[in-house]
Design a protein around this motif. Structure first.
Motif, PDB file in Angstrom:
ATOM      1  N   PRO A  96       0.787  -1.295  -0.089  1.00  0.00           N
ATOM      2  CA  PRO A  96      -0.039   0.086   0.071  1.00  0.00           C
ATOM      3  C   PRO A  96       0.894   1.375  -0.166  1.00  0.00           C
ATOM      4  CG  PRO A  96      -0.107  -1.106   2.227  1.00  0.00           C
ATOM      5  CD  PRO A  96       0.844  -2.096   1.200  1.00  0.00           C
ATOM      6  N   LEU A  97       0.411   2.231  -0.661  1.00  0.00           N
ATOM      7  CA  LEU A  97       1.088   3.474  -0.595  1.00  0.00           C
ATOM      8  C   LEU A  97       0.422   4.697   0.307  1.00  0.00           C
ATOM      9  CD1 LEU A  97       1.556   3.967  -4.555  1.00  0.00           C
ATOM     10  CD2 LEU A  97       3.358   3.449  -2.933  1.00  0.00           C
ATOM     11  N   GLN A  98       1.604   5.305   0.873  1.00  0.00           N
ATOM     12  CA  GLN A  98       1.013   6.580   1.534  1.00  0.00           C
ATOM     13  C   GLN A  98       0.842   7.687   0.667  1.00  0.00           C
ATOM     14  OE1 GLN A  98       3.280   7.111   5.282  1.00  0.00           O
ATOM     15  NE2 GLN A  98       4.602   5.369   4.311  1.00  0.00           N
ATOM     16  N   LEU A  99      -0.231   8.435   0.721  1.00  0.00           N
ATOM     17  CA  LEU A  99      -0.225   9.349  -0.403  1.00  0.00           C
ATOM     18  C   LEU A  99      -0.650  10.813   0.419  1.00  0.00           C
ATOM     19  CD1 LEU A  99      -3.455   7.708  -2.683  1.00  0.00           C
ATOM     20  CD2 LEU A  99      -0.931   7.652  -2.860  1.00  0.00           C
ATOM     21  N   ALA A 100      -0.116  11.887  -0.505  1.00  0.00           N
ATOM     22  CA  ALA A 100      -0.379  13.280   0.236  1.00  0.00           C
ATOM     23  C   ALA A 100      -1.683  13.476   0.207  1.00  0.00           C
ATOM     24  CB  ALA A 100       0.323  14.198  -0.804  1.00  0.00           C
ATOM     25  N   GLU A 101      -2.608  12.956  -0.726  1.00  0.00           N
ATOM     26  CA  GLU A 101      -4.143  13.238  -0.589  1.00  0.00           C
ATOM     27  C   GLU A 101      -4.783  12.135  -1.330  1.00  0.00           C
ATOM     28  OE1 GLU A 101      -5.196  16.412  -3.782  1.00  0.00           O
ATOM     29  OE2 GLU A 101      -3.556  17.156  -2.652  1.00  0.00           O
ATOM     30  N   PRO A 102      -6.069  11.819  -1.097  1.00  0.00           N
ATOM     31  CA  PRO A 102      -6.696  11.077  -1.809  1.00  0.00           C
ATOM     32  C   PRO A 102      -6.866  11.279  -3.321  1.00  0.00           C
ATOM     33  CG  PRO A 102      -8.219  11.714  -0.157  1.00  0.00           C
ATOM     34  CD  PRO A 102      -6.932  12.540  -0.129  1.00  0.00           C
ATOM     35  N   PRO A 103      -6.849  10.123  -4.110  1.00  0.00           N
ATOM     36  CA  PRO A 103      -6.884  10.551  -5.625  1.00  0.00           C
ATOM     37  C   PRO A 103      -8.269  11.471  -5.853  1.00  0.00           C
ATOM     38  CG  PRO A 103      -7.000   8.159  -5.223  1.00  0.00           C
ATOM     39  CD  PRO A 103      -6.877   8.746  -3.960  1.00  0.00           C
ATOM     40  N   ARG A 104      -8.101  12.494  -6.561  1.00  0.00           N
ATOM     41  CA  ARG A 104      -9.166  13.646  -6.943  1.00  0.00           C
ATOM     42  C   ARG A 104     -10.212  12.870  -7.934  1.00  0.00           C
ATOM     43  NH1 ARG A 104      -6.346  19.105  -7.929  1.00  0.00           N
ATOM     44  NH2 ARG A 104      -4.645  17.777  -8.271  1.00  0.00           N
ATOM     45  N   HIS A 105      -9.599  11.885  -8.931  1.00  0.00           N
ATOM     46  CA  HIS A 105     -10.547  11.333  -9.724  1.00  0.00           C
ATOM     47  C   HIS A 105     -10.192   9.820  -9.707  1.00  0.00           C
ATOM     48  CE1 HIS A 105     -10.996  15.385 -11.217  1.00  0.00           C
ATOM     49  NE2 HIS A 105      -9.684  15.526 -11.387  1.00  0.00           N
ATOM     50  N   PRO A 106     -10.861   9.215  -8.718  1.00  0.00           N
ATOM     51  CA  PRO A 106     -10.489   7.730  -8.277  1.00  0.00           C
ATOM     52  C   PRO A 106     -10.887   6.758  -9.369  1.00  0.00           C
ATOM     53  CG  PRO A 106     -11.926   8.454  -6.938  1.00  0.00           C
ATOM     54  CD  PRO A 106     -12.004   9.913  -7.691  1.00  0.00           C
ATOM     55  N   SER A 107     -11.750   7.088 -10.345  1.00  0.00           N
ATOM     56  CA  SER A 107     -12.131   6.017 -11.215  1.00  0.00           C
ATOM     57  C   SER A 107     -11.014   5.773 -12.105  1.00  0.00           C
ATOM     58  CB  SER A 107     -13.377   6.241 -11.686  1.00  0.00           C
ATOM     59  OG  SER A 107     -13.401   7.318 -12.568  1.00  0.00           O
ATOM     60  N   GLY A 130      19.114   3.926   4.506  1.00  0.00           N
ATOM     61  CA  GLY A 130      18.831   3.501   5.818  1.00  0.00           C
ATOM     62  C   GLY A 130      17.439   3.637   6.050  1.00  0.00           C
ATOM     63  N   GLY A 131      17.049   4.420   7.298  1.00  0.00           N
ATOM     64  CA  GLY A 131      15.668   4.511   7.549  1.00  0.00           C
ATOM     65  C   GLY A 131      14.767   4.905   6.227  1.00  0.00           C
ATOM     66  N   GLU A 132      13.613   4.676   6.346  1.00  0.00           N
ATOM     67  CA  GLU A 132      12.450   4.771   5.458  1.00  0.00           C
ATOM     68  C   GLU A 132      11.276   5.353   6.023  1.00  0.00           C
ATOM     69  OE1 GLU A 132      11.039   0.426   4.529  1.00  0.00           O
ATOM     70  OE2 GLU A 132      13.095   0.715   4.141  1.00  0.00           O
ATOM     71  N   ASP A 133      11.026   5.903   7.253  1.00  0.00           N
ATOM     72  CA  ASP A 133      10.002   6.558   7.833  1.00  0.00           C
ATOM     73  C   ASP A 133       9.294   7.465   6.901  1.00  0.00           C
ATOM     74  OD1 ASP A 133      10.391   4.984  10.059  1.00  0.00           O
ATOM     75  OD2 ASP A 133      10.982   6.465  11.344  1.00  0.00           O
ATOM     76  N   GLY A 134       8.132   7.452   6.746  1.00  0.00           N
ATOM     77  CA  GLY A 134       7.199   8.352   6.107  1.00  0.00           C
ATOM     78  C   GLY A 134       7.607   8.339   4.426  1.00  0.00           C
ATOM     79  N   LEU A 135       8.109   7.209   4.113  1.00  0.00           N
ATOM     80  CA  LEU A 135       8.505   7.126   2.472  1.00  0.00           C
ATOM     81  C   LEU A 135       7.937   5.872   1.883  1.00  0.00           C
ATOM     82  CD1 LEU A 135      12.427   7.965   2.889  1.00  0.00           C
ATOM     83  CD2 LEU A 135      10.815   9.418   2.023  1.00  0.00           C
ATOM     84  N   GLY A 172       4.452  13.033   1.265  1.00  0.00           N
ATOM     85  CA  GLY A 172       3.722  14.393   0.976  1.00  0.00           C
ATOM     86  C   GLY A 172       3.944  14.533  -0.624  1.00  0.00           C
ATOM     87  N   ASP A 173       5.019  13.831  -1.308  1.00  0.00           N
ATOM     88  CA  ASP A 173       5.164  14.179  -2.590  1.00  0.00           C
ATOM     89  C   ASP A 173       4.546  13.059  -3.411  1.00  0.00           C
ATOM     90  OD1 ASP A 173       6.489  16.552  -2.417  1.00  0.00           O
ATOM     91  OD2 ASP A 173       8.494  15.286  -1.665  1.00  0.00           O
ATOM     92  N   THR A 174       3.758  12.199  -2.794  1.00  0.00           N
ATOM     93  CA  THR A 174       3.243  11.072  -3.579  1.00  0.00           C
ATOM     94  C   THR A 174       1.913  11.264  -4.038  1.00  0.00           C
ATOM     95  OG1 THR A 174       4.261   9.379  -2.068  1.00  0.00           O
ATOM     96  CG2 THR A 174       2.776   8.733  -3.472  1.00  0.00           C
ATOM     97  N   MET A 175       1.738  11.667  -5.360  1.00  0.00           N
ATOM     98  CA  MET A 175       0.474  11.929  -5.955  1.00  0.00           C
ATOM     99  C   MET A 175      -0.192  10.888  -7.262  1.00  0.00           C
ATOM    100  SD  MET A 175       1.441  15.313  -7.648  1.00  0.00           S
ATOM    101  CE  MET A 175       3.024  15.804  -8.461  1.00  0.00           C
ATOM    102  N   LEU A 176      -1.292  10.915  -7.357  1.00  0.00           N
ATOM    103  CA  LEU A 176      -1.626   9.776  -8.459  1.00  0.00           C
ATOM    104  C   LEU A 176      -2.283  10.727  -9.371  1.00  0.00           C
ATOM    105  CD1 LEU A 176      -3.309   6.984  -6.075  1.00  0.00           C
ATOM    106  CD2 LEU A 176      -1.223   7.201  -7.243  1.00  0.00           C
ATOM    107  N   VAL A 177      -2.303  10.625 -10.481  1.00  0.00           N
ATOM    108  CA  VAL A 177      -3.234  11.191 -11.558  1.00  0.00           C
ATOM    109  C   VAL A 177      -3.831  10.054 -12.487  1.00  0.00           C
ATOM    110  CG1 VAL A 177      -1.876  13.220 -11.921  1.00  0.00           C
ATOM    111  CG2 VAL A 177      -1.062  11.104 -13.235  1.00  0.00           C
TER     112      VAL A 177
END
Ligand code: ATP
Length: 366
Positions: free
Chosen positions: A266-277, A294-299, A355-360
């Protein structure tokens, strides 16, 4: 923003483009486009070659009459007015200067056309030449000027009669990179000082981001997104916008139970997809990715293999192959701090902050 001219009156006007369609035979160059441009706004029409930018600018100038729709300057419907009655300033790429006239002769031309007195013309020409930093060159011939100076003469000629609206079609495209970037800032400053409503056409996305209050991205005769430079870059609304503006690699993700997954993770997203279909893509911009040691917190983490390192002076690009024939790139600024880039062929772990993970979506929702 409303500026004021020397006589103390407001000099900008809003533009309203309403449902404009232009066809050439069976081809639709503008497909029912609408756009409201605020008084004093600097808006850029940005799109690939053949997208309809020049056609729309020509409709505003009055050189092309649309098949349907309406154009208003302020509260006046100008749809049927010929170009010379629209009173707009124009700087077009092939809107040539008069080679047999001096710089001052060229710049004064629109004033002579309008019957302004000779003494006033000399005064206004001098003022506008000073504004574009050509104060000393009024008596020169056009063929004694550099490319950048000619562009400034064209600009001076377009603004000397204090138009409320300024239209510019790729005015800087003939200049080399350095001069173009310098002129971008100059044109921007000039607009800030004079405040006329400006519609600017370019296919250069960096130029659009640098200069505009808003960018209207056009393709195949339709607007795909209209927003501030930050909006269209940081929050693209479709795959086309994400790929056209800035550098990005698109990675297909699957949606399961309302959550986006990359290869079962599962991906952590900045915001839910705006056009999810429909099919969603993750936008991977090289400057947003981090090389993980090394660490990968929040990534969100992506594992792949380093393929190629491309040195570009101020930064270095590392191309990375992810599984399923997916390629991404990561940009490292040229500083001596930070991890060294892995050699081609070695495994790499990349991190993308949530915070930089966005879907289009593949297409913008209608
Ligand atoms: P560029 O960046 O290459 O200048 P543009 O976005 O300004 O492109 P336009 O000049 O507006 O594109 O052209 C839009 C579309 O209309 C193009 O596909 C072009 O081929 C077509 N077109 C333009 N003028 C005509 C014409 N007179 N007859 C037929 N088609 C035309």
């Amino acid at each position: 923003m409303t500026a004021v001219n020397g006589k103390g009156s407001a000099i900008s006007l809003p533009i309203s483009i309403r449902n404009v369609t232009k066809t050439y035979g069976t081809f639709t160059a503008l497909d029912n486009v609408s756009l409201e441009i605020a008084s004093g706004e600097f808006i850029t029409l940005l799109g690939p070659s053949g997208s309809g930018k020049t056609t729309l600018l020509m409709v505003l100038a009055g050189f092309i009459r649309p098949a349907s729709g309406e154009v208003r300057f302020g509260d006046r419907d100008v749809s049927l007015l010929p170009p010379h009655k629209r009173d707009v300033g124009m700087v077009f790429q092939n809107y040539a200067l008069f080679p047999h006239m001096t710089v001052a002769g060229n710049v004064g031309y629109p004033l002579r056309l309008r019957g302004v007195a000779k003494s006033e013309i000399a005064d206004r020409v001098q003022k506008v030449l000073a504004l574009v930093q050509l104060g000393e060159l009024g008596t020169r011939n056009i063929d004694q000027l550099s490319g950048g100076q000619r562009q400034r003469v064209a600009l001076a000629r377009a603004i000397v009669f204090e138009p409320r609206i300024l239209l510019m079609d790729e005015p800087l495209s003939a200049l080399d990179k350095k001069l173009r970037e310098q002129m971008q800032i100059e044109v921007r400053h000039l607009h800030q000082r004079l405040g006329m409503t400006t519609v600017y056409v370019t296919h250069d996305q960096r130029e659009a981001l640098t200069m505009s209050d808003r960018v209207a991205v056009i393709d195949k005769g339709r607007f795909h997104q209209i927003g501030s430079p930050r909006d269209v870059y940081e929050r693209p609304e479709s795959r086309f916008i994400a790929e056209f503006i800035g550098e990005s690699h698109l990675v297909a993700v699957s949606m399961r139970g309302g959550t986006a997954h990359y290869r079962d993770r599962p991906l952590q997203l900045a915001e839910p997809p705006r056009h999810p279909s429909g099919q969603q893509f993750l936008v991977m911009r090289p400057e947003k990715l981090k090389l993980l040691t090394g660490g990968e917190d929040g990534l969100n983490v992506f594992e792949g293999t380093a393929r190629e390192i491309v040195y570009q002076g101020e930064s270095t690009l590392l191309y990375v192959d992810l599984p399923d024939d997916v390629e991404v790139a990561i940009r490292q600024p040229a500083t001596s701090v930070g991890p060294a880039l892995p050699a081609p062929g070695t495994p790499v772990r990349l991190g993308l902050p949530a915070g930089d993970t966005m879907l289009v979506p593949a297409e913008r929702a209608p």
